[in-house]
Scaffold this motif. Structure first.
Motif, PDB file in Angstrom:
ATOM      1  N   VAL A 169      21.906 -45.699  34.146  1.00 30.31           N
ATOM      2  CA  VAL A 169      20.731 -44.997  34.668  1.00 30.31           C
ATOM      3  C   VAL A 169      20.451 -43.753  33.821  1.00 30.31           C
ATOM      4  O   VAL A 169      21.289 -43.336  33.020  1.00 30.31           O
ATOM      5  N   LEU A 170      19.293 -43.163  33.996  1.00 30.74           N
ATOM      6  CA  LEU A 170      18.936 -41.969  33.237  1.00 30.74           C
ATOM      7  C   LEU A 170      19.137 -40.736  34.115  1.00 30.74           C
ATOM      8  O   LEU A 170      18.401 -40.517  35.078  1.00 30.74           O
ATOM      9  N   ALA A 171      20.148 -39.955  33.796  1.00 31.05           N
ATOM     10  CA  ALA A 171      20.448 -38.715  34.511  1.00 31.05           C
ATOM     11  C   ALA A 171      19.940 -37.554  33.666  1.00 31.05           C
ATOM     12  O   ALA A 171      20.429 -37.326  32.571  1.00 31.05           O
ATOM     13  N   THR A 172      18.947 -36.845  34.158  1.00 33.34           N
ATOM     14  CA  THR A 172      18.360 -35.762  33.381  1.00 33.34           C
ATOM     15  C   THR A 172      18.972 -34.424  33.750  1.00 33.34           C
ATOM     16  O   THR A 172      19.626 -34.275  34.781  1.00 33.34           O
ATOM     17  N   VAL A 173      18.736 -33.450  32.882  1.00 34.93           N
ATOM     18  CA  VAL A 173      19.154 -32.080  33.176  1.00 34.93           C
ATOM     19  C   VAL A 173      17.877 -31.255  33.331  1.00 34.93           C
ATOM     20  O   VAL A 173      16.964 -31.351  32.518  1.00 34.93           O
ATOM     21  N   ARG A 174      17.794 -30.522  34.436  1.00 37.42           N
ATOM     22  CA  ARG A 174      16.663 -29.610  34.663  1.00 37.42           C
ATOM     23  C   ARG A 174      17.048 -28.261  34.081  1.00 37.42           C
ATOM     24  O   ARG A 174      18.023 -27.643  34.500  1.00 37.42           O
ATOM     25  N   VAL A 175      16.291 -27.816  33.091  1.00 39.64           N
ATOM     26  CA  VAL A 175      16.521 -26.521  32.465  1.00 39.64           C
ATOM     27  C   VAL A 175      15.318 -25.645  32.784  1.00 39.64           C
ATOM     28  O   VAL A 175      14.178 -26.012  32.502  1.00 39.64           O
ATOM     29  N   VAL A 176      15.575 -24.500  33.390  1.00 37.26           N
ATOM     30  CA  VAL A 176      14.513 -23.575  33.760  1.00 37.26           C
ATOM     31  C   VAL A 176      14.487 -22.446  32.739  1.00 37.26           C
ATOM     32  O   VAL A 176      15.516 -21.834  32.463  1.00 37.26           O
ATOM     33  N   THR A 177      13.294 -22.209  32.176  1.00 38.33           N
ATOM     34  CA  THR A 177      13.132 -21.140  31.191  1.00 38.33           C
ATOM     35  C   THR A 177      12.249 -20.039  31.752  1.00 38.33           C
ATOM     36  O   THR A 177      11.359 -20.281  32.577  1.00 38.33           O
ATOM     37  N   LEU A 178      12.512 -18.830  31.276  1.00 41.09           N
ATOM     38  CA  LEU A 178      11.675 -17.664  31.559  1.00 41.09           C
ATOM     39  C   LEU A 178      11.088 -17.197  30.243  1.00 41.09           C
ATOM     40  O   LEU A 178      11.814 -17.048  29.260  1.00 41.09           O
ATOM     41  N   TYR A 179       9.790 -16.956  30.225  1.00 34.62           N
ATOM     42  CA  TYR A 179       9.135 -16.451  29.033  1.00 34.62           C
ATOM     43  C   TYR A 179       8.611 -15.063  29.356  1.00 34.62           C
ATOM     44  O   TYR A 179       7.789 -14.893  30.253  1.00 34.62           O
ATOM     45  N   ASN A 180       9.106 -14.057  28.642  1.00 31.65           N
ATOM     46  CA  ASN A 180       8.746 -12.674  28.959  1.00 31.65           C
ATOM     47  C   ASN A 180       7.650 -12.112  28.072  1.00 31.65           C
ATOM     48  O   ASN A 180       7.423 -10.911  28.058  1.00 31.65           O
ATOM     49  N   GLY A 181       6.983 -12.943  27.306  1.00 34.64           N
ATOM     50  CA  GLY A 181       5.932 -12.482  26.415  1.00 34.64           C
ATOM     51  C   GLY A 181       6.385 -12.372  24.980  1.00 34.64           C
ATOM     52  O   GLY A 181       5.585 -12.430  24.055  1.00 34.64           O
ATOM     53  N   ASP A 182       7.677 -12.195  24.766  1.00 34.59           N
ATOM     54  CA  ASP A 182       8.226 -12.112  23.415  1.00 34.59           C
ATOM     55  C   ASP A 182       9.037 -13.346  23.047  1.00 34.59           C
ATOM     56  O   ASP A 182       8.966 -13.832  21.931  1.00 34.59           O
ATOM     57  N   ALA A 183       9.801 -13.823  23.993  1.00 31.80           N
ATOM     58  CA  ALA A 183      10.686 -14.953  23.722  1.00 31.80           C
ATOM     59  C   ALA A 183      11.039 -15.649  25.034  1.00 31.80           C
ATOM     60  O   ALA A 183      10.948 -15.066  26.105  1.00 31.80           O
ATOM     61  N   ALA A 184      11.442 -16.892  24.899  1.00 30.11           N
ATOM     62  CA  ALA A 184      11.893 -17.649  26.061  1.00 30.11           C
ATOM     63  C   ALA A 184      13.403 -17.513  26.178  1.00 30.11           C
ATOM     64  O   ALA A 184      14.106 -17.440  25.177  1.00 30.11           O
ATOM     65  N   GLN A 185      13.865 -17.482  27.401  1.00 35.31           N
ATOM     66  CA  GLN A 185      15.307 -17.482  27.632  1.00 35.31           C
ATOM     67  C   GLN A 185      15.630 -18.486  28.724  1.00 35.31           C
ATOM     68  O   GLN A 185      14.803 -18.764  29.581  1.00 35.31           O
ATOM     69  N   LEU A 186      16.818 -19.045  28.650  1.00 37.83           N
ATOM     70  CA  LEU A 186      17.252 -19.971  29.677  1.00 37.83           C
ATOM     71  C   LEU A 186      17.623 -19.184  30.919  1.00 37.83           C
ATOM     72  O   LEU A 186      18.332 -18.182  30.845  1.00 37.83           O
ATOM     73  N   TYR A 187      17.123 -19.648  32.054  1.00 31.94           N
ATOM     74  CA  TYR A 187      17.378 -18.975  33.324  1.00 31.94           C
ATOM     75  C   TYR A 187      18.478 -19.683  34.114  1.00 31.94           C
ATOM     76  O   TYR A 187      19.400 -19.063  34.602  1.00 31.94           O
ATOM     77  N   ARG A 188      18.362 -21.006  34.233  1.00 35.48           N
ATOM     78  CA  ARG A 188      19.385 -21.795  34.920  1.00 35.48           C
ATOM     79  C   ARG A 188      19.220 -23.259  34.536  1.00 35.48           C
ATOM     80  O   ARG A 188      18.187 -23.661  34.010  1.00 35.48           O
TER      81      ARG A 188
END
Length: 137
Positions: A30-49
């Protein structure tokens, strides 16, 4: 894109994705995906969780609310934490996958640095959306 008179937007056909062999050994084909949440602060994106969505049984989707399991993912290493069934209700720790019997500890998301780079780059393309959840296969 094929047009249809019943659907103004048409249809999008994608190739069938195959699960990474390391994960197939644990959860099956089966296909098990990973949910990656990003935050973009106007300058760069960062991983949140991030969390790994683990399909179980006959479900056609890997979402935990569909009766599947989930586990937090360490953002630095890609290591999968403890896997819990039904994390939205009566959650139970799963040491083995109920369909394959495989042990679910000491597991890492394959190609984790590439996953992180991909979602960070993609997040930068959506400046108007500071918080985005990406499902990565």
């Amino acid at each position: 894109m094929l047009q249809d008179h019943h659907c103004a937007g048409g249809y999008l056909f994608q190739p069938f994705l195959k699960q990474h062999p390391d994960l197939v050994r644990r959860v099956g084909p089966v296909l098990a995906t990973v949910r990656v949440v990003t935050l973009y602060n106007g300058d760069a994106a960062q991983l949140y969780r991030a969390f790994w969505k683990v399909p179980m049984g006959d479900g056609v989707a890997d979402h935990p609310r569909a009766g599947n399991a989930a586990a937090a993912v360490d953002l630095k290493s890609g290591r999968i934490g403890s896997v819990y069934s039904d994390p939205t209700g009566n959650r139970q720790l799963l040491e083995t996958h109920p369909d394959t019997g495989a042990v679910l500890d000491a597991l890492y998301i394959p190609h984790w640095p590439k996953v992180c780079d991909l979602v960070a780059q993609a997040s930068g393309l959506f400046h108007g959306l500071p918080l985005i959840g990406w499902d990565v296969a």
